[in-house]
Design an enzyme around this catalytic site. Structure first.
Site, PDB file in Angstrom:
ATOM      1  NE  ARG A  67       4.448   1.695   8.439  1.00  7.78           N
ATOM      2  CZ  ARG A  67       5.021   2.871   8.663  1.00  7.78           C
ATOM      3  NH1 ARG A  67       4.819   3.883   7.826  1.00  7.78           N
ATOM      4  NH2 ARG A  67       5.797   3.045   9.709  1.00  7.78           N
ATOM      5  CG  ASP A  72      -7.172   0.256  13.039  1.00  8.91           C
ATOM      6  OD1 ASP A  72      -7.203   1.022  14.029  1.00  8.91           O
ATOM      7  OD2 ASP A  72      -8.171  -0.353  12.633  1.00  8.91           O
ATOM      8  CB  VAL A  75      -2.768   0.902  18.557  1.00  5.81           C
ATOM      9  CG1 VAL A  75      -2.947   1.854  19.724  1.00  5.81           C
ATOM     10  CG2 VAL A  75      -1.306   0.852  18.107  1.00  5.81           C
ATOM     11  N   GLY A  77      -6.737  -2.908  18.941  1.00 11.03           N
ATOM     12  CA  GLY A  77      -7.432  -3.790  18.007  1.00 11.03           C
ATOM     13  C   GLY A  77      -7.858  -3.058  16.741  1.00 11.03           C
ATOM     14  CD  GLU A  90      -4.503   4.392  17.847  1.00 14.73           C
ATOM     15  OE1 GLU A  90      -4.268   3.883  16.733  1.00 14.73           O
ATOM     16  OE2 GLU A  90      -5.349   3.941  18.630  1.00 14.73           O
ATOM     17  CG  HIS A 194       8.645  -4.747   5.791  1.00 16.82           C
ATOM     18  ND1 HIS A 194       9.423  -4.835   6.918  1.00 16.82           N
ATOM     19  CD2 HIS A 194       7.556  -4.012   6.168  1.00 16.82           C
ATOM     20  CE1 HIS A 194       8.840  -4.191   7.931  1.00 16.82           C
ATOM     21  NE2 HIS A 194       7.707  -3.686   7.491  1.00 16.82           N
ATOM     22  CB  THR A 195       7.124  -8.023  -0.533  1.00 16.22           C
ATOM     23  OG1 THR A 195       7.372  -8.249  -1.905  1.00 16.22           O
ATOM     24  CG2 THR A 195       5.624  -7.930  -0.326  1.00 16.22           C
ATOM     25  CG  ASP A 246      11.374  -6.605  -2.799  1.00 18.48           C
ATOM     26  OD1 ASP A 246      12.570  -6.896  -3.037  1.00 18.48           O
ATOM     27  OD2 ASP A 246      10.413  -7.252  -3.262  1.00 18.48           O
ATOM     28  CB  SER A 251       9.118  -7.538  -7.433  1.00 21.05           C
ATOM     29  OG  SER A 251       9.706  -7.891  -6.224  1.00 21.05           O
ATOM     30  CG  ASP A 256       7.109 -10.605  -5.422  1.00 20.41           C
ATOM     31  OD1 ASP A 256       7.604 -10.022  -4.429  1.00 20.41           O
ATOM     32  OD2 ASP A 256       7.545 -10.432  -6.564  1.00 20.41           O
TER      33      ASP A 256
HETATM   34  C1  HEM Z   1       8.007  -6.264  13.980  1.00 20.81           C
HETATM   35  C2  HEM Z   1       7.200  -5.846  13.053  1.00 20.81           C
HETATM   36  C3  HEM Z   1       7.394  -4.624  12.194  1.00 20.81           C
HETATM   37  C4  HEM Z   1       8.261  -3.582  12.314  1.00 20.81           C
HETATM   38  C5  HEM Z   1       9.311  -3.359  13.380  1.00 20.81           C
HETATM   39  C6  HEM Z   1       8.004  -2.690  11.217  1.00 20.81           C
HETATM   40  C7  HEM Z   1       8.649  -1.501  10.996  1.00 20.81           C
HETATM   41  C8  HEM Z   1       8.492  -0.701   9.881  1.00 20.81           C
HETATM   42  C9  HEM Z   1       9.219   0.506   9.636  1.00 20.81           C
HETATM   43  C10 HEM Z   1      10.240   1.129  10.588  1.00 20.81           C
HETATM   44  C11 HEM Z   1       8.853   0.963   8.413  1.00 20.81           C
HETATM   45  C12 HEM Z   1       9.410   2.179   7.680  1.00 20.81           C
HETATM   46  C13 HEM Z   1       8.735   3.446   8.115  1.00 20.81           C
HETATM   47  C14 HEM Z   1       9.427   4.621   7.451  1.00 20.81           C
HETATM   48  O1  HEM Z   1      10.604   4.823   7.733  1.00 20.81           O
HETATM   49  O2  HEM Z   1       8.777   5.318   6.661  1.00 20.81           O
HETATM   50  C15 HEM Z   1       7.865   0.054   7.897  1.00 20.81           C
HETATM   51  C16 HEM Z   1       7.255   0.190   6.669  1.00 20.81           C
HETATM   52  C17 HEM Z   1       6.235  -0.636   6.234  1.00 20.81           C
HETATM   53  N1  HEM Z   1       5.648  -1.653   6.964  1.00 20.81           N
HETATM   54 FE1  HEM Z   1       6.361  -2.475   8.656  1.00 20.81          FE
HETATM   55  N2  HEM Z   1       7.007  -3.205  10.442  1.00 20.81           N
HETATM   56  C18 HEM Z   1       6.599  -4.378  11.009  1.00 20.81           C
HETATM   57  C19 HEM Z   1       5.560  -5.179  10.588  1.00 20.81           C
HETATM   58  C20 HEM Z   1       4.722  -4.862   9.550  1.00 20.81           C
HETATM   59  C21 HEM Z   1       3.477  -5.526   9.266  1.00 20.81           C
HETATM   60  C22 HEM Z   1       2.878  -6.620  10.134  1.00 20.81           C
HETATM   61  C23 HEM Z   1       2.967  -4.946   8.140  1.00 20.81           C
HETATM   62  C24 HEM Z   1       1.683  -5.234   7.434  1.00 20.81           C
HETATM   63  C25 HEM Z   1       1.095  -6.394   7.394  1.00 20.81           C
HETATM   64  C26 HEM Z   1       3.910  -3.941   7.715  1.00 20.81           C
HETATM   65  C27 HEM Z   1       3.797  -3.199   6.576  1.00 20.81           C
HETATM   66  C28 HEM Z   1       4.668  -2.200   6.194  1.00 20.81           C
HETATM   67  C29 HEM Z   1       4.631  -1.545   4.904  1.00 20.81           C
HETATM   68  C30 HEM Z   1       3.735  -1.922   3.735  1.00 20.81           C
HETATM   69  C31 HEM Z   1       5.607  -0.541   4.943  1.00 20.81           C
HETATM   70  C32 HEM Z   1       5.911   0.478   3.831  1.00 20.81           C
HETATM   71  C33 HEM Z   1       4.996   1.669   4.019  1.00 20.81           C
HETATM   72  C34 HEM Z   1       5.072   2.729   2.916  1.00 20.81           C
HETATM   73  O3  HEM Z   1       5.709   2.540   1.894  1.00 20.81           O
HETATM   74  O4  HEM Z   1       4.431   3.769   3.124  1.00 20.81           O
HETATM   75  N3  HEM Z   1       4.943  -3.888   8.600  1.00 20.81           N
HETATM   76  N4  HEM Z   1       7.658  -0.937   8.803  1.00 20.81           N
END
Ligand code: HEM
Length: 338
Positions: A67, A72, A75, A77, A90, A194-195, A246, A251, A256
């Site tokens: 994430r 990074d 915003v 780049g 940020e 989000h897997t 997920d 998993s 995956d």
């Molecule tokens: C439209 C695109 C996206 C939206 C709206 C979005 C939104 C979110 C939100 C709201 C959370 C939960 C934050 C929380 O409540 O703690 C989250 C978690 C996460 N996002 Fe996204 N996300 C997007 C795209 C991405 C992308 C492109 C990546 C990475 C390539 C990503 C990786 C992750 C990961 C790994 C988590 C879990 C973080 C943790 O467990 O600490 N997301 N995302």
């Protein structure tokens, strides 16, 4: 004749040199090779060892570091602007308050500095760390491109403006990704991050109690999931609990395609998770990932490389930070001449 042969050899060497450069834009695979005081120093290996040993102590580093690259790169780049400390930086913006992994990057930077001082950017360490996290999570290995430099500016208002919120509609999300040169396939693959990891109740509570201002739950959410999320996130509780993104409990920390199968079963947690399965612009891609884990992992790897190339700073722009948390101090003025 001899002269012609020399020219031909010279030309073929140029061709060889050009073809031996695995370049991506102006970034390069293996940029740090031969750039450290000891030519044998393997910067990527140092980062690998640092991240994998830290991950043994905290396996939730996997989602955190993946994430971190997203937050990074979206915003200003991929310039490590998210790492800078400061009251208006940020990292203080609402979408970044749950971002983690800063200490892991500090530790990797220290390990790199010990063997290769002043050479490796924090921006590249974020990219290398996210690749390691992907591999540690069981995802596909991929070559990262490096050669980024670190930015000098970090503004909370920009993070708030440019990071998509959980309820972003699919068409708006497509537009945001396209604005950074990322395709719809890249977008779906990247949201597939989000897997792994978790979301706080505050990121999806509206879907449980007040979907689109209706005072009701999102009708597309699986009923059993709705019941269990209501227990995790009671309506009037002030406690911001977490749920796995997920819903496959076997998993939730594995890179995956199970996330895509879950959203096909109406078990998406965030609004955007469910929407990419429901929207005709994205559901065929979701289906292709859900049915083929190898294909998803290959597309995820490619999309991480593409995202890593967004608006990068290249020499002579930016700097190589000494500490990832602050820009370098200005050089000392020369001593007064006597
Ligand atoms: C439209 C695109 C996206 C939206 C709206 C979005 C939104 C979110 C939100 C709201 C959370 C939960 C934050 C929380 O409540 O703690 C989250 C978690 C996460 N996002 Fe996204 N996300 C997007 C795209 C991405 C992308 C492109 C990546 C990475 C390539 C990503 C990786 C992750 C990961 C790994 C988590 C879990 C973080 C943790 O467990 O600490 N997301 N995302």
């Amino acid at each position: 004749m001899k002269g012609l042969a020399t020219v031909a050899l010279g030309l073929s060497l140029i061709v060889l040199v050009n073809y031996s450069c695995f370049c991506y834009g102006d970034l390069q695979v293996g940029y740090y090779k031969y750039r450290c005081p000891d030519n044998n120093t393997d910067v990527e290996k140092i980062v690998r060892q640092s991240i994998s040993s830290q991950n043994l102590l905290d396996p939730t580093l996997i989602p955190a570091l993946i994430r971190l690259q997203f937050h990074d790169c979206f915003v200003r780049g991929c310039d490590a602007s998210i790492l800078l400390d400061g009251s208006t930086a940020e990292k203080t913006a609402p979408p970044n308050l749950t971002v983690r992994g800063y200490e892991a990057i500090d530790n990797a930077k220290s390990a790199v500095e010990e063997q290769c001082p002043g050479v490796v950017s924090c921006a590249d360490i974020i990219i290398m760390a996210a690749r390691e996290a992907t591999v540690l999570g069981g995802g596909q290995f991929f070559n990262v491109t490096t050669g980024r430099r670190d930015g000098l500016i970090s503004l909370a208002i920009e993070a708030t403006a440019f990071l998509p919120s959980a309820e972003i509609p699919v068409d708006a999300s497509i537009a945001v990704f396209a604005g950074l040169g990322l395709s719809v396939t890249d977008m779906v693959a990247l949201i597939g991050a989000h897997t792994v990891g978790v979301a706080h109740c505050s990121s999806f509570k509206d879907r449980l109690y007040n979907y689109n201002g209706t005072g009701k739950a999102d009708p597309t959410m699986d009923h059993l999931l709705l019941t269990s999320l209501k227990i995790t996130c009671p309506q009037n509780s002030t406690q911001d609990n977490i749920a796995n993104l997920d819903q496959n409990s076997l998993s939730f920390n594995t890179v995956d395609n199970s996330y895509f199968k879950e959203i096909q079963d109406n078990k998406g947690i965030l609004g955007i998770d469910q929407e990419i399965d429901l929207d005709t612009r994205t559901n065929a891609t979701v289906a292709s990932f859900a049915s083929d884990n190898k294909f998803f992992n290959a597309q995820f790897a490619a999309a991480m490389v593409n995202m890593g190339a967004v608006n990068v700073l290249l020499d002579p722009l930016g700097e190589i930070r000494q500490s990832c948390r602050s820009i370098n101090p200005p050089p000392l003025p020369p001593p007064p001449s006597k």
